[in-house]
Design an enzyme around this catalytic site. Structure first.
Site, PDB file in Angstrom:
ATOM      1  N   CYS A  19       0.770  -1.308   0.066  1.00 41.27           N
ATOM      2  CA  CYS A  19      -0.146   0.033   0.006  1.00 41.27           C
ATOM      3  C   CYS A  19       0.969   1.293  -0.073  1.00 41.27           C
ATOM      4  O   CYS A  19       1.378   1.606  -0.882  1.00 41.27           O
ATOM      5  CB  CYS A  19      -0.912   0.008   0.976  1.00 41.27           C
ATOM      6  SG  CYS A  19      -2.663   0.975   1.014  1.00 41.27           S
ATOM      7  N   ARG A  79     -11.872   6.086  -3.880  1.00 42.41           N
ATOM      8  CA  ARG A  79     -10.689   5.337  -3.530  1.00 42.41           C
ATOM      9  C   ARG A  79     -11.167   3.762  -3.896  1.00 42.41           C
ATOM     10  O   ARG A  79     -12.266   3.507  -4.221  1.00 42.41           O
ATOM     11  CB  ARG A  79     -10.783   5.273  -1.892  1.00 42.41           C
ATOM     12  CG  ARG A  79     -10.126   6.320  -1.224  1.00 42.41           C
ATOM     13  CD  ARG A  79     -10.232   6.128   0.125  1.00 42.41           C
ATOM     14  NE  ARG A  79      -9.087   5.401   0.722  1.00 42.41           N
ATOM     15  CZ  ARG A  79      -7.810   5.798   0.848  1.00 42.41           C
ATOM     16  NH1 ARG A  79      -7.588   6.740   0.752  1.00 42.41           N
ATOM     17  NH2 ARG A  79      -6.876   4.982   1.107  1.00 42.41           N
ATOM     18  N   HIS A 134      -3.472  -5.766   0.963  1.00 46.19           N
ATOM     19  CA  HIS A 134      -3.201  -5.896   2.624  1.00 46.19           C
ATOM     20  C   HIS A 134      -4.056  -7.118   2.958  1.00 46.19           C
ATOM     21  O   HIS A 134      -4.689  -8.140   2.150  1.00 46.19           O
ATOM     22  CB  HIS A 134      -3.201  -4.788   3.207  1.00 46.19           C
ATOM     23  CG  HIS A 134      -4.538  -4.084   3.488  1.00 46.19           C
ATOM     24  ND1 HIS A 134      -4.917  -3.112   2.332  1.00 46.19           N
ATOM     25  CD2 HIS A 134      -5.651  -4.391   4.155  1.00 46.19           C
ATOM     26  CE1 HIS A 134      -6.208  -2.756   2.936  1.00 46.19           C
ATOM     27  NE2 HIS A 134      -6.758  -3.321   3.741  1.00 46.19           N
TER      28      HIS A 134
END
Lengths: 244, 464
Positions: free
Chosen positions: A97, A131, A198
């Site tokens: 990330c 996002r 993740h």
């Protein structure tokens, strides 16, 4: 011969840890312990110099915008050269990330410009659009491991654009990936890996933890297998959540 | 409730219709009303002489239940969203249906700005900010920024009640100083219209910050805070050596704190009105914080100390917040876990109990839980691992819950992963062993568990 020791350096463990990144370190640590391998963890924070010869694997997770900006500048000022030297001698670098973004050349957030260390040939731009959030699964083809699935969760505002010669880590099967459009996810160059995945990454993909460990220790033989029934079930659960 | 006119009638009708259709309906009338009249919360709440709002990442429902118990002793008639519908629609619905003289609302941290602007509460409690559901709420800093804006624009008649021990929250008191009072801004101490609460018992300090700790860096200058004591997550006694920012000296405190496992907690409560011993029927330091918050909030609303102490003695657990029921011949204690900080306090509380425990961990990844289940790796299951006899894992992400426990140090042979639903998981957990079973469900898992228990004829203080 004494058993090898996996020497891990966590970059900014207090600041770049937003997506439960310690789960990644815990996987590496426990799997070493269960195999009788040594494990050594060092944290390198703001202002700390790193010794390129003292670590086999560098890990950097994600952080809040403000913390990421602090780390970006520090990384370039105090750690960039040592990281390049470490990679030249075969160390593994894994960025997840925000950590992935800083492995490239730069991250543009509107008026703000965050420098990267340039270990991967890519640039990231903060996008005004939504996002990119959700479960994700990609297919990777790593040396010695063949075609495998990596599954997890992504949540990023940046869009990462790979240079033409830069290989992605994998091909998006489900989810968004680097830009939401390119079909590429993450990036890999030799022993340097970056990804938006993740969840954390390694608990959902224990096989990748082993691949990284073998590579970091420079082992000629694959690691001894463990009883991975629960690890395989967690991997299957993450894949299923992504729709595979 | 007066003041909503025909729009209120339409909205109430919508609520009835949605209940008849079996679609819940707690917040439906409010949503309809807000579509018809965006200022409905202001209109409806104007008739309430006393109004209070509560927001936090953790403890909203329990703190509101405590404040309810305290205010009810003073004869208040409460309009309170006690079922936990805490977004604008749920609050409008509560106002539409409620009759009383005191409005008490828990408000989702993300909806707080709009609700506060309309509600204009006399007391606004901001209790804590923790890392929670990053896929839904985004970063902590962005919520703190939104809250700072709320404080800047809040009605001057609103008293802020802040947690002195949470630097991200305590620092908001600074926004209360008028422009120009720069020197005074260096400390939140004594800021006008601010009441703070905190723990003053250093014996509770943990050995260090937890892995999931946030806001460990000064919000003003970015330097790391120096902690003299850490109580819970990033809450504790802190100061910034770089810019001199300090924890405000709290107005409402807990001293001489004793944590009695999952049964309760005792402490000495001190408010500006005096001191008194409190025996709290809810466990853990997190509930001591909730009690301090409720005490400070109700003090602002005029509750006398006797009412505060009596109310805290009498509070019953909200569903899933340390409630214990009897099922299948065993005692089942239900402790909601939904983010690392909250889970850590539950785990710490369980670890205080004698003996080995049976655990029923239910991990869901529905929208209301957060789709991202990463957070379980931030929670310190390591504290509980040595105390576990058996762990049964269920929920939509059961295998990942099981794996987390394995890497926390629970031997794999003590972990059972049940894939086929909550009811089967509960059966399995109840069969394996005797004595008390501790259920740790996420939010939607808790709702399903309540349904399942009701189906089995089990009753508890909060349902049945």
């Amino acid at each position: 011969m004494p058993s090898p020791v996996l020497r891990v350096c966590a970059l900014y463990p207090d600041l770049m840890n937003i997506y439960a990144d310690r789960g990644n370190l815990l996987l590496l640590q426990q799997r070493c312990a269960w195999r009788g391998l040594g494990f050594q963890l060092t944290g390198a924070g703001l202002g700390d110099a790193i010794d390129p010869a003292a670590h086999d694997l560098f890990y950097m997770g994600g952080g809040q915008d403000r913390d990421q900006a602090l780390c970006a500048q520090d990384l370039v000022d105090t750690k960039r050269d040592a990281l390049h030297t470490a990679v030249d001698r075969g160390a593994v670098v894994l960025g997840v990330c925000g950590g992935y973004q800083l492995l490239g050349h730069s991250y543009e957030l509107g008026d703000e410009h965050l420098p990267g260390v340039g270990l991967l040939d890519l640039r990231t731009v903060r996008h005004d659009g939504p996002r990119l959030i959700g479960n994700v699964a990609i297919e990777v083809d790593l040396p010695g491991a063949g075609r495998r699935i990596v599954a997890g969760f992504e949540n990023h505002g940046g869009r990462t654009h790979l240079a033409s010669g830069q290989a992605p880590l994998g091909r998006v099967l489900k989810g968004h990936g680097n830009t939401g459009e390119s079909g590429a996810e993450g990036a890999i160059c030799g022993s340097v890996l970056g990804t938006y995945i993740h969840g954390p990454l390694l608990p959902k993909n224990a096989w990748l933890a082993d691949w990284l460990t073998e590579r970091a220790l420079g082992l000629d033989e694959p690691l001894a297998p463990l009883d991975d029934g629960m690890e395989d079930a967690a991997h299957a659960s993450a894949k299923a959540a992504a729709g595979l | 409730m007066r003041g909503a006119g025909w729009r209120g009638a339409v909205a109430r009708g919508a609520g009835r219709a949605s209940r008849l259709s079996g679609r819940g309906g707690t917040s439906i009338p409010g949503k309809v009303l807000l579509r018809l009249d965006p200022d409905a919360i202001a209109t409806l709440s104007a008739g309430l002489p006393r109004r209070a709002a509560i927001s936090a990442t953790n403890g909203k429902t329990t703190t509101a239940a405590m404040a309810h118990a305290i205010l009810a002793r003073g004869g208040a008639r409460l309009v309170h969203n006690s079922a936990g519908a805490n977004m604008a629609g749920g609050i409008a619905s509560t106002l539409l249906h409620g009759k009383g003289d005191t409005g008490l609302f828990e408000v989702d941290e993300f909806w707080l700005d709009g609700v506060v602007a309309q509600l204009r509460p006399q007391a606004l409690l901001l209790a804590n900010l923790f890392r929670d559901q990053l896929d839904r709420y985004g970063e902590l800093e962005s919520i703190a920024d939104r809250w700072a804006q709320i404080v800047r624009t809040a009605d001057p008649g609103t008293t802020l009640v802040l947690n002195a021990d949470d630097p991200l929250v305590a620092d908001l008191g600074r926004e209360r100083w008028p422009a120009g009072a720069q020197a005074a801004k260096d400390s939140a101490q004594g800021a006008p219209g601010v009441l703070t609460f905190g723990v003053e018992d250093l014996s509770l300090a943990t050995s260090g910050l937890q892995h999931a700790s946030d806001s460990t860096h000064c919000r003003r200058c970015g330097a790391p805070y120096r902690y003299d004591a850490v109580f819970l997550g990033h809450q504790g006694h802190y100061h910034c050596e770089a810019c001199g920012a300090t924890r405000p000296h709290p107005d409402v405190t807990a001293t001489d704190v004793h944590l009695d496992g999952v049964r309760g907690a005792r402490f000495v409560l001190t408010t500006p009105a005096g001191s008194a011993p409190v025996s709290l029927p809810l466990p853990g330091l997190y509930n001591v914080y909730n009690a301090l918050a409720a005490a400070a909030l109700t003090h602002v609303l005029g509750a006398p100390l006797e009412d505060i102490v009596a109310g805290l003695h009498a509070v019953a657990p909200a569903f899933g917040r340390a409630e214990t029921v009897s099922v299948g011949g065993r005692e089942l204690s239900i402790l909601l876990v939904k983010n690392p900080a909250g889970a850590n306090e539950v785990l710490r509380t369980l670890a205080l109990e004698e003996g080995e425990h049976d655990l029923f961990a239910v991990l869901n990844d529905n929208v209301a839980d957060g789709r991202d289940v990463s957070w379980i790796w931030d929670a310190d299951f390591e504290h509980l691992a040595p105390h576990l006899r058996r762990a049964t894992c269920a929920g939509t992400r059961a295998p990942e819950m099981g794996l987390r426990l394995k890497y926390a140090g629970v031997p794999a042979e003590r972990i059972v992963v049940v894939d086929d639903g909550l009811a089967a998981g509960l059966d399995r957990a109840l069969q394996d062993g005797s004595g008390r079973l501790f259920a740790l469900p996420t939010y939607t898992a808790m709702l399903s568990l309540r349904e399942e228990l009701t189906r089995r004829g089990v009753t508890g203080s909060s349902f049945g």
